[in-house]
Design an enzyme around this catalytic site. Structure first.
Site, PDB file in Angstrom:
ATOM      1  N   TRP A 168       0.876  -1.167   0.000  1.00  0.00           N
ATOM      2  CA  TRP A 168       0.000   0.000   0.000  1.00  0.00           C
ATOM      3  C   TRP A 168       0.914   1.219   0.000  1.00  0.00           C
ATOM      4  O   TRP A 168       1.744   1.355   0.908  1.00  0.00           O
ATOM      5  CB  TRP A 168      -0.854   0.054   1.284  1.00  0.00           C
ATOM      6  CG  TRP A 168      -1.966  -0.955   1.357  1.00  0.00           C
ATOM      7  CD1 TRP A 168      -2.328  -1.850   0.405  1.00  0.00           C
ATOM      8  CD2 TRP A 168      -2.863  -1.161   2.461  1.00  0.00           C
ATOM      9  NE1 TRP A 168      -3.399  -2.603   0.844  1.00  0.00           N
ATOM     10  CE2 TRP A 168      -3.741  -2.192   2.097  1.00  0.00           C
ATOM     11  CE3 TRP A 168      -3.009  -0.569   3.706  1.00  0.00           C
ATOM     12  CZ2 TRP A 168      -4.754  -2.655   2.951  1.00  0.00           C
ATOM     13  CZ3 TRP A 168      -4.007  -1.027   4.552  1.00  0.00           C
ATOM     14  CH2 TRP A 168      -4.883  -2.052   4.181  1.00  0.00           C
ATOM     15  N   GLN A 189      10.666   3.204  -5.145  1.00  0.00           N
ATOM     16  CA  GLN A 189       9.491   3.062  -4.289  1.00  0.00           C
ATOM     17  C   GLN A 189       8.850   1.697  -4.571  1.00  0.00           C
ATOM     18  O   GLN A 189       9.004   1.123  -5.652  1.00  0.00           O
ATOM     19  CB  GLN A 189       8.484   4.188  -4.561  1.00  0.00           C
ATOM     20  CG  GLN A 189       9.048   5.607  -4.355  1.00  0.00           C
ATOM     21  CD  GLN A 189       9.164   5.999  -2.884  1.00  0.00           C
ATOM     22  OE1 GLN A 189       9.836   5.301  -2.132  1.00  0.00           O
ATOM     23  NE2 GLN A 189       8.544   7.095  -2.506  1.00  0.00           N
ATOM     24  N   HIS A 190       8.100   1.195  -3.605  1.00  0.00           N
ATOM     25  CA  HIS A 190       7.611  -0.182  -3.727  1.00  0.00           C
ATOM     26  C   HIS A 190       6.591  -0.340  -4.858  1.00  0.00           C
ATOM     27  O   HIS A 190       6.513  -1.399  -5.478  1.00  0.00           O
ATOM     28  CB  HIS A 190       7.078  -0.655  -2.369  1.00  0.00           C
ATOM     29  CG  HIS A 190       8.163  -0.654  -1.325  1.00  0.00           C
ATOM     30  ND1 HIS A 190       7.923  -0.611   0.014  1.00  0.00           N
ATOM     31  CD2 HIS A 190       9.528  -0.661  -1.460  1.00  0.00           C
ATOM     32  CE1 HIS A 190       9.081  -0.610   0.671  1.00  0.00           C
ATOM     33  NE2 HIS A 190      10.064  -0.633  -0.206  1.00  0.00           N
ATOM     34  N   ALA A 221       0.679   3.929   4.403  1.00  0.00           N
ATOM     35  CA  ALA A 221       1.008   3.896   2.969  1.00  0.00           C
ATOM     36  C   ALA A 221       1.960   5.028   2.597  1.00  0.00           C
ATOM     37  O   ALA A 221       2.564   5.008   1.535  1.00  0.00           O
ATOM     38  CB  ALA A 221      -0.276   3.984   2.142  1.00  0.00           C
ATOM     39  N   MET A 223       4.532   5.674   4.608  1.00  0.00           N
ATOM     40  CA  MET A 223       5.670   5.403   5.505  1.00  0.00           C
ATOM     41  C   MET A 223       6.697   4.530   4.811  1.00  0.00           C
ATOM     42  O   MET A 223       6.338   3.498   4.232  1.00  0.00           O
ATOM     43  CB  MET A 223       5.152   4.685   6.752  1.00  0.00           C
ATOM     44  CG  MET A 223       6.234   4.385   7.774  1.00  0.00           C
ATOM     45  SD  MET A 223       5.468   3.736   9.276  1.00  0.00           S
ATOM     46  CE  MET A 223       6.840   3.882  10.416  1.00  0.00           C
ATOM     47  N   GLU A 231       2.143  -3.223   4.370  1.00  0.00           N
ATOM     48  CA  GLU A 231       1.628  -2.112   5.164  1.00  0.00           C
ATOM     49  C   GLU A 231       0.331  -2.500   5.876  1.00  0.00           C
ATOM     50  O   GLU A 231       0.049  -2.000   6.964  1.00  0.00           O
ATOM     51  CB  GLU A 231       1.399  -0.874   4.283  1.00  0.00           C
ATOM     52  CG  GLU A 231       2.665  -0.104   3.927  1.00  0.00           C
ATOM     53  CD  GLU A 231       3.479  -0.705   2.787  1.00  0.00           C
ATOM     54  OE1 GLU A 231       2.995  -1.670   2.154  1.00  0.00           O
ATOM     55  OE2 GLU A 231       4.600  -0.219   2.530  1.00  0.00           O
ATOM     56  N   GLU A 280       4.697  20.867  -5.862  1.00  0.00           N
ATOM     57  CA  GLU A 280       5.166  19.697  -5.144  1.00  0.00           C
ATOM     58  C   GLU A 280       5.478  19.942  -3.677  1.00  0.00           C
ATOM     59  O   GLU A 280       5.477  21.059  -3.207  1.00  0.00           O
ATOM     60  CB  GLU A 280       6.399  19.133  -5.861  1.00  0.00           C
ATOM     61  CG  GLU A 280       6.051  18.723  -7.284  1.00  0.00           C
ATOM     62  CD  GLU A 280       7.044  17.772  -7.886  1.00  0.00           C
ATOM     63  OE1 GLU A 280       7.594  16.955  -7.139  1.00  0.00           O
ATOM     64  OE2 GLU A 280       7.260  17.852  -9.101  1.00  0.00           O
ATOM     65  N   HIS A 388      15.903   2.989   3.053  1.00  0.00           N
ATOM     66  CA  HIS A 388      14.703   3.361   2.291  1.00  0.00           C
ATOM     67  C   HIS A 388      14.158   4.700   2.791  1.00  0.00           C
ATOM     68  O   HIS A 388      13.725   5.541   2.000  1.00  0.00           O
ATOM     69  CB  HIS A 388      13.668   2.243   2.442  1.00  0.00           C
ATOM     70  CG  HIS A 388      12.432   2.394   1.587  1.00  0.00           C
ATOM     71  ND1 HIS A 388      12.473   2.719   0.253  1.00  0.00           N
ATOM     72  CD2 HIS A 388      11.110   2.257   1.903  1.00  0.00           C
ATOM     73  CE1 HIS A 388      11.218   2.776  -0.221  1.00  0.00           C
ATOM     74  NE2 HIS A 388      10.392   2.495   0.761  1.00  0.00           N
TER      75      HIS A 388
HETATM   76  C1  LIG Z   1       0.400  13.269   0.744  1.00  0.00           C
HETATM   77  C2  LIG Z   1       1.540  12.423   0.232  1.00  0.00           C
HETATM   78  C3  LIG Z   1       1.853  12.433  -1.110  1.00  0.00           C
HETATM   79  C4  LIG Z   1       2.900  11.664  -1.614  1.00  0.00           C
HETATM   80  N1  LIG Z   1       3.155  11.665  -2.959  1.00  0.00           N
HETATM   81  C5  LIG Z   1       4.119  10.864  -3.460  1.00  0.00           C
HETATM   82  C6  LIG Z   1       4.351  10.772  -4.871  1.00  0.00           C
HETATM   83  O1  LIG Z   1       3.667  11.413  -5.672  1.00  0.00           O
HETATM   84  N2  LIG Z   1       5.349   9.957  -5.317  1.00  0.00           N
HETATM   85  C7  LIG Z   1       6.110   9.223  -4.431  1.00  0.00           C
HETATM   86  O2  LIG Z   1       7.002   8.481  -4.875  1.00  0.00           O
HETATM   87  N3  LIG Z   1       5.920   9.282  -3.100  1.00  0.00           N
HETATM   88  C8  LIG Z   1       4.937  10.083  -2.605  1.00  0.00           C
HETATM   89  N4  LIG Z   1       4.733  10.138  -1.244  1.00  0.00           N
HETATM   90  C9  LIG Z   1       5.664   9.433  -0.349  1.00  0.00           C
HETATM   91  C10 LIG Z   1       5.466   7.934  -0.333  1.00  0.00           C
HETATM   92  O3  LIG Z   1       4.121   7.624  -0.078  1.00  0.00           O
HETATM   93  C11 LIG Z   1       6.360   7.313   0.742  1.00  0.00           C
HETATM   94  O4  LIG Z   1       7.712   7.539   0.409  1.00  0.00           O
HETATM   95  C12 LIG Z   1       6.109   5.828   0.967  1.00  0.00           C
HETATM   96  O5  LIG Z   1       7.108   5.322   1.812  1.00  0.00           O
HETATM   97  C13 LIG Z   1       6.084   5.038  -0.311  1.00  0.00           C
HETATM   98  O6  LIG Z   1       5.696   3.728  -0.025  1.00  0.00           O
HETATM   99  P1  LIG Z   1       6.739   2.525  -0.096  1.00  0.00           P
HETATM  100  O7  LIG Z   1       7.753   2.818   0.995  1.00  0.00           O
HETATM  101  O8  LIG Z   1       5.900   1.349   0.214  1.00  0.00           O
HETATM  102  O9  LIG Z   1       7.333   2.552  -1.449  1.00  0.00           O
HETATM  103  C14 LIG Z   1       3.677  10.889  -0.719  1.00  0.00           C
HETATM  104  C15 LIG Z   1       3.357  10.870   0.636  1.00  0.00           C
HETATM  105  C16 LIG Z   1       2.302  11.621   1.130  1.00  0.00           C
HETATM  106  C17 LIG Z   1       1.955  11.560   2.580  1.00  0.00           C
HETATM  107 MN   LIG Z   2       6.169  -0.406   1.241  1.00  0.00          MN
END
Ligand SMILES: Cc1cc2nc3c(=O)[nH]c(=O)nc-3n(C[C@H](O)[C@H](O)[C@H](O)COP(=O)(O)O)c2cc1C
Ligand SMILES: [Mn+2]
Length: 503
Positions: A168, A189-190, A221, A223, A231, A280, A388
């Site tokens: 997630w 990213q995942h 999601a 985090m 997640e 952004e 990460h």
């Molecule tokens: C409001 C919000 C918007 C986000 N937008 C993005 C985005 O557009 N692209 C991205 O890569 N991460 C974005 N993130 C950060 C990721 O959700 C975060 O790095 C998360 O750890 C990704 O999940 P993963 O660790 O399972 O890959 C956003 C986070 C928040 C809270």
């Molecule tokens: Mn993850």
């Protein structure tokens, strides 16, 4: 009976905010093109209650937007109240209490979701020709944006081809057509990792997107938990209850049963389309459009009178700072502790737009290690920058543990009075980092390396366990009993409610 409470039910979360006056039910007609976002921006910047837009022009009656779902509140109504409500915690929860709860759940047994037959997210089921994303009030968030954004506060659901890992994660998605979205799926990213696994098989990636998700699930999601960690199981551990999920209509994935809106379909293995620009998280809008994967929506399910939450990214504080920053802080603090470093707390100052993390150093334990500043900086960089979580943050600021790092005023004071220009700065040109940071050179952004630093606001004697004085503030300049007396009698002196001290 669907799962209830502000952490696990978005509708309850909204009702709770309304009940305590931290959301406003706006009945005036509001245009989803720029106006809803302009109100939301102003809300962040003035720390006003979250706007619930119930009368959106050009939209079917009943369809709603919630702005600033995790914006900060005024000091008197609990600065972190909306954030704390995501976890079912009291409105006066402190950042330290929140981080320790998030970290404890990282070490607890995951609690797997529970599959239920149906739920509120199935109140309306639309498939095939009935799918039309334009029915929803998809907002235009900033006048410079290259399109309208459906997904700014929702998460993607994908699963590895072997079925062992369900991810997630939050990543933005722009409206591309009546049945398509376009948005980034970065390879680090995942979402991008799992999409790549399906691409390598030459198959579309089964995908869903959840909007108006249980707030604790949305935060998880956002985090940076390690790869291969689900997640959904983390949310179960965090809230103490399995998340109730339902099967999607079309592709065998699961989505929270009480979600406001669920989109389901697939990510094309090869099709891309131009996406952006969008204002952004770092507070800048760049002008480029980039080719990104296309998400095909084959079914939409939603609650009656659905609420689509929106994050209007830009200058802090918005959800990229309050949610993402907090979740990074927890993951980074856990990483530093796991590596045995003498750290007290870690905190991505919301004001720094997730471009720095402040780490307070436990001076007593630091002296025991015998480290000098260079070794400490290298150890912190080694622990964080390759992780990460640490990949996301380019600067680390080290301060002594007499500083409350969740108070930006104290961090500024430490930088001004303790950072030694030319001596307190350590740079890491080979460290990997997120290429979106505005100041990176074209070469750094291309290679995904460099532009990262550890900045020390530690004084030489901090390495010997000695300090030549204490901050001249309320907490250090008066006996503890007197501090308590002053706080206890604050209203008696004739002042308004003090709020709890930060720690
Ligand atoms: C409001 C919000 C918007 C986000 N937008 C993005 C985005 O557009 N692209 C991205 O890569 N991460 C974005 N993130 C950060 C990721 O959700 C975060 O790095 C998360 O750890 C990704 O999940 P993963 O660790 O399972 O890959 C956003 C986070 C928040 C809270
Ligand atoms: Mn993850």
């Amino acid at each position: 009976m669907p799962q209830r409470g502000s952490a696990l039910n978005f509708r309850d979360f909204v009702d709770e905010l309304l009940a305590v006056g931290d959301a406003v039910d706006i009945r005036r007609p509001v245009d989803p093109t720029l106006e809803a976002a302009a109100v939301t921006r102003r809300v962040y910047e003035t720390r006003s209650p979250a706007p619930l837009f119930g009368n959106l022009t050009g939209t079917e009656p009943g369809f709603r937007l919630l702005g600033a779902p995790a914006g900060l509140s005024s000091r008197t109504s609990g600065t972190y109240g909306r954030l704390a409500a995501h976890f079912g915690m009291a409105r006066d929860t402190t950042p330290r209490e929140l981080l320790e709860k998030l970290i404890a759940a990282m070490h607890a047994e995951p609690v797997a979701p529970r599959v239920v037959e149906t739920g509120p997210c199935k109140e309306h089921v639309l498939r095939g020709d009935a799918v039309d994303l334009e029915r929803f009030p998809v907002p235009l968030l900033h006048q410079q944006d290259g399109g309208r954004y459906f997904g700014t506060y929702g998460f993607h659901v994908v699963r590895t081809p072997d079925g062992r890992w369900t991810s997630w994660s939050i990543s933005r998605s722009m409206l591309h057509g009546p049945t398509t979205l376009v948005g980034p799926a970065m390879p680090q990213q995942h979402l991008g990792m799992i999409h790549r696994m399906w691409q390598e098989k030459g198959e579309p990636t089964p995908w869903a997107m959840v909007l108006g998700a249980p707030p604790a699930a949305l935060a998880a999601a956002g985090m940076p938990l390690p790869a291969e960690v689900d997640e959904d199981g983390y949310v179960g551990a965090l809230t103490g209850s399995p998340v109730e999920v339902v099967r999607t209509e079309t592709n065998g994935l699961h989505a929270p049963a009480n979600a406001e809106i669920v989109l389901e379909g697939y990510i094309s293995p090869d099709e891309t389309a131009p996406e952006g620009p969008m204002g952004e998280y770092h507070g800048h809008t760049f002008t480029e459009r980039k080719p990104q994967p296309v998400f095909h929506v084959e079914a939409v399910t939603h609650r009656s009178d659905p609420i689509l939450p929106i994050c209007v990214a830009g200058l802090p504080p918005e959800e990229n700072h309050t949610i993402w920053g907090t979740m990074i802080s927890a993951a980074a603090l856990d990483q530093l502790r796991a590596d045995g470093l003498p750290v007290d707390l870690a905190w991505c100052s919301y004001e720094a737009a997730t471009c720095w993390i402040v780490v307070s150093i436990d001076l007593r334990r630091l002296a025991e290690t015998g480290m000098d500043e260079r070794r400490l900086a290298d150890a912190v960089a080694g622990s964080l920058f390759g992780s990460h979580a640490g990949w996301l943050v380019p600067k680390v600021i080290l301060v002594a543990d007499d500083i409350d790092i969740t108070d930006i005023d104290q961090v500024v004071w430490a930088m001004a009075t303790r950072y030694h220009p030319g001596a307190g700065e350590y740079t890491y040109p080979d460290a990997p980092g997120i290429p979106m940071v505005p100041y990176l050179t074209a070469e750094e952004a291309r290679s995904g390396r460099g532009g990262k630093a550890v900045v020390s606001c530690l004084l030489p004697e901090h390495f010997t366990g000695r300090t030549h004085g204490v901050p001249t503030d309320f907490r250090h300049a008066y006996p503890a009993a007197l501090q308590r007396k002053v706080l206890d009698h604050w209203a008696d002196y004739g002042f308004a409610a003090p709020g709890r001290p930060a720690r």
